[in-house]
Design a protein around this motif. Structure first.
Motif, short mmCIF file in Angstrom:
data_model
loop_
_atom_site.label_atom_id
_atom_site.label_comp_id
_atom_site.label_asym_id
_atom_site.label_seq_id
_atom_site.Cartn_x
_atom_site.Cartn_y
_atom_site.Cartn_z
N SER A 89 0.26 47.49 3.37
CA SER A 89 1.70 47.75 3.20
C SER A 89 1.97 48.71 2.04
N ALA A 90 1.07 48.68 1.04
CA ALA A 90 1.23 49.56 -0.13
C ALA A 90 0.66 50.96 0.12
N GLY A 91 -0.01 51.15 1.27
CA GLY A 91 -0.53 52.46 1.60
C GLY A 91 -1.87 52.79 0.99
N LEU A 92 -2.54 51.80 0.39
CA LEU A 92 -3.83 52.08 -0.23
C LEU A 92 -4.93 52.24 0.81
N LEU A 93 -4.95 51.36 1.81
CA LEU A 93 -5.96 51.39 2.86
C LEU A 93 -5.30 51.22 4.22
N PRO A 94 -5.88 51.78 5.28
CA PRO A 94 -5.36 51.52 6.63
C PRO A 94 -5.79 50.14 7.10
N ASP A 95 -5.08 49.61 8.07
CA ASP A 95 -5.46 48.31 8.63
C ASP A 95 -6.82 48.43 9.32
N ASN A 96 -7.59 47.32 9.28
CA ASN A 96 -8.93 47.29 9.87
C ASN A 96 -9.82 48.41 9.32
N TYR A 97 -9.67 48.64 8.04
CA TYR A 97 -10.40 49.70 7.34
C TYR A 97 -11.90 49.41 7.30
N ARG A 98 -12.68 50.44 7.49
CA ARG A 98 -14.13 50.37 7.31
C ARG A 98 -14.48 51.26 6.12
N PRO A 99 -15.05 50.69 5.05
CA PRO A 99 -15.31 51.47 3.84
C PRO A 99 -16.23 52.66 4.09
N VAL A 100 -15.95 53.76 3.40
CA VAL A 100 -16.80 54.94 3.44
C VAL A 100 -17.25 55.24 2.02
N ASP A 101 -18.45 55.78 1.92
CA ASP A 101 -19.03 56.12 0.62
C ASP A 101 -18.96 54.91 -0.30
N ASP A 102 -18.41 55.11 -1.50
CA ASP A 102 -18.33 54.03 -2.48
C ASP A 102 -16.88 53.64 -2.76
N GLU A 103 -16.03 53.72 -1.75
CA GLU A 103 -14.61 53.45 -1.97
C GLU A 103 -14.32 51.98 -2.27
N VAL A 104 -15.21 51.09 -1.82
CA VAL A 104 -15.01 49.66 -2.01
C VAL A 104 -16.26 49.07 -2.66
N LEU A 105 -16.05 48.20 -3.64
CA LEU A 105 -17.17 47.53 -4.30
C LEU A 105 -16.88 46.04 -4.41
N PHE A 106 -17.84 45.22 -3.97
CA PHE A 106 -17.80 43.78 -4.20
C PHE A 106 -19.02 43.43 -5.05
N TYR A 107 -18.78 42.86 -6.22
CA TYR A 107 -19.87 42.49 -7.13
C TYR A 107 -19.57 41.09 -7.66
N ALA A 108 -20.51 40.16 -7.45
CA ALA A 108 -20.30 38.77 -7.83
C ALA A 108 -21.45 38.26 -8.68
N ASN A 109 -21.13 37.28 -9.51
CA ASN A 109 -22.18 36.54 -10.17
C ASN A 109 -23.06 35.91 -9.09
N SER A 110 -24.31 35.68 -9.41
CA SER A 110 -25.24 35.19 -8.39
C SER A 110 -25.16 33.69 -8.16
N ARG A 111 -24.27 33.00 -8.85
CA ARG A 111 -24.02 31.60 -8.54
C ARG A 111 -23.50 31.48 -7.10
N GLN A 112 -23.89 30.41 -6.43
CA GLN A 112 -23.48 30.25 -5.03
C GLN A 112 -21.96 30.28 -4.89
N ARG A 113 -21.25 29.62 -5.80
CA ARG A 113 -19.80 29.51 -5.66
C ARG A 113 -19.08 30.83 -5.86
N THR A 114 -19.67 31.74 -6.65
CA THR A 114 -19.04 33.04 -6.86
C THR A 114 -19.42 34.02 -5.75
N PHE A 115 -20.68 34.01 -5.37
CA PHE A 115 -21.10 34.90 -4.29
C PHE A 115 -20.36 34.57 -2.99
#
Length: 458
Positions: A89-115
């Protein structure tokens, strides 16, 4: 009351109801989310102290000790769906977006609950993409980037932290004393007088035996009877979330009583993680990473997943004013809460808004489907000493300077007891050796490096 209502309205508008005039003036360029994991089982099991202080049997958890519960996974997926609807709704990404290049990053602690929190969020956020959740270690190992530990220490610095702790709410003992009625309530709720611990240990939560440990290479620690009260408080509120029940062991508790129980946790975490002097040390890796993400012109969305103490220490290091929560049991950083940095541009300059986003406890119990029409709670986070413009935005350059200042404070801490000294300054390639931005470290690397599971200064 009028002022509170105006603030609530402003908070909601800050993320979910931007006006057309605002959207015509600014473009959303990037979002950085620092998330706390969702509902987990208590941190320890089988013979744990919190189990010995009651004759009652605790809730049957859907996950092993310390891991994300099934309900936590469902709730986090719903939160991811809400964020998807918002960024579309804010216009940042289209619906059903598929990331390209490095536009999206998910980085979590390696604890099970955070990952797994990051994994469930990504499923709701990007349902058409099999997003990789970056993590550095095997399951349930702690990534030092997310571990709120001291990497420098000296006696003068330790005394500075203790002095700041004494300035909080009249001092540690006075702050603990202020929750004495709640400690008594907790003793009654768990029937501590008839517990296994009562025979050989204690029938009361104490706070006059508290001791503190502030050492390099470890998190700040508190020991004594109040530590036990903290553990019981944590287990009680998690049981309330997971069981969909505002009662505990047959005791019907009000929302305010639950908030009081959570204030025991706030005292514990506030003393250890919310002093500015300690926080610039404890939060340094994540402050560095958030700063880098906000400066990354190619990134559109970043999701970092850690713990409540990460949100607390980042806020203290940057002097962010976390609001006292509404429609939540926990007072500052509710379960599943997110510290959200929105980067906006008017075409000539970049700005930032910061919000605290979390599910209302009634939404958690009802498993409410979150949407723009039924949003989670969104509260504005202000920055001490900085002034927002008429649209409620801070200059990104000012926030960047604040981050740089906090990092400079860390750099100025003298590491007397265990200073790292290596003439060759060699960084081995064996095991895990990487910089705070996730790239591999080498022999020429300078600064803080994660090497063999620890933070090392070169």
């Amino acid at each position: 009351m009028i002022a509170g209502a105006m603030m609530a309205a402003t908070s909601l508008q800050a993320q979910t109801e931007r006006s057309n005039d605002f959207k015509a003036k600014y473009e959303l360029k990037e979002v950085v989310v620092m998330s706390r994991h969702n509902i987990r089982s208590p941190l320890t099991s089988g013979g744990a102290a919190y189990m010995r202080v009651t004759p009652y049997e605790w809730f049957k958890w859907t996950s092993p000790s310390s891991q994300l519960s099934q309900r936590g996974g469902v709730l986090e997926t719903e939160m991811g769906q809400f964020f998807r609807k918002w960024v579309v709704s804010a216009g940042l990404l289209p619906d059903n977006y598929r990331p390209v290049d490095d536009e999206v990053l998910f980085y979590a602690n390696s604890r099970q609950r955070t990952f797994t929190t990051a994994k469930y969020f990504s499923a709701g956020f990007l349902p058409f993409a099999n997003v990789e959740i970056q993590h550095k270690y095997d399951e349930d190992k702690m990534d030092p980037v997310f571990k709120a530990q001291f990497t420098k220490m000296n006696n003068e610095y330790r005394q500075q932290i203790l002095a700041e702790m004494k300035s909080l709410h009249g001092g540690p003992e006075a702050w603990m004393q202020s929750v004495q009625p709640t400690l008594t309530l907790m003793e009654e709720v768990i029937d501590m007088a008839h517990s296994p611990a009562a025979a050989n240990d204690t029938v009361h939560f104490r706070f006059d035996d508290t001791q503190y440990q502030l050492e390099k290479g470890d998190e700040p620690k508190l020991s004594g009877g109040f530590k036990l009260a903290y553990s019981v408080s944590d287990a009680l509120v998690l049981q309330c979330y997971e069981s969909e029940n505002m009662a505990a062991f047959g005791h019907e508790l009000t929302e305010e009583q639950w908030r009081d129980i959570c204030r025991v946790k706030e005292v514990h975490d506030g003393l250890l993680y919310a002093t500015h002097s300690a926080a610039v040390n404890l939060a340094y890796p994540l402050v560095s990473r958030i700063r880098e993400e906000l400066a990354n012109g190619n990134r559109k969305f970043t999701f970092l997943c850690g713990h409540d103490v990460n949100l607390t220490s980042i806020s203290a290091a940057l002097r962010l004013n976390l609001p006292e929560t509404e429609q939540a049991l926990e007072v500052r950083t509710p379960i599943g809460s997110k510290l959200v940095f929105e980067k906006w541009s008017d075409g000539s300059e970049d700005y930032v808004a910061i919000n605290l986003v979390y599910p209302k406890y009634r939404q958690m119990h009802a498993r409410t489907l979150l949407s723009l029409e039924e949003p989670p709670m969104v509260q504005t986070v202000t920055i001490e000493g900085l002034t927002a413009n008429s649209d409620g935005l801070y200059r990104l350059a000012d926030l960047d300077a604040r981050m740089a200042g906090a990092m400079a404070e860390y750099d100025a801490i003298e590491d007397v007891p265990t200073a790292v000294s290596s003439p060759a300054r060699t960084v081995t390639s064996e095991g895990h050796s990487y910089m705070l931005n996730g790239t591999p470290a080498n022999a020429s690397t300078r600064g803080v490096v994660i090497r063999n599971d620890k933070k090392v200064i070169f």
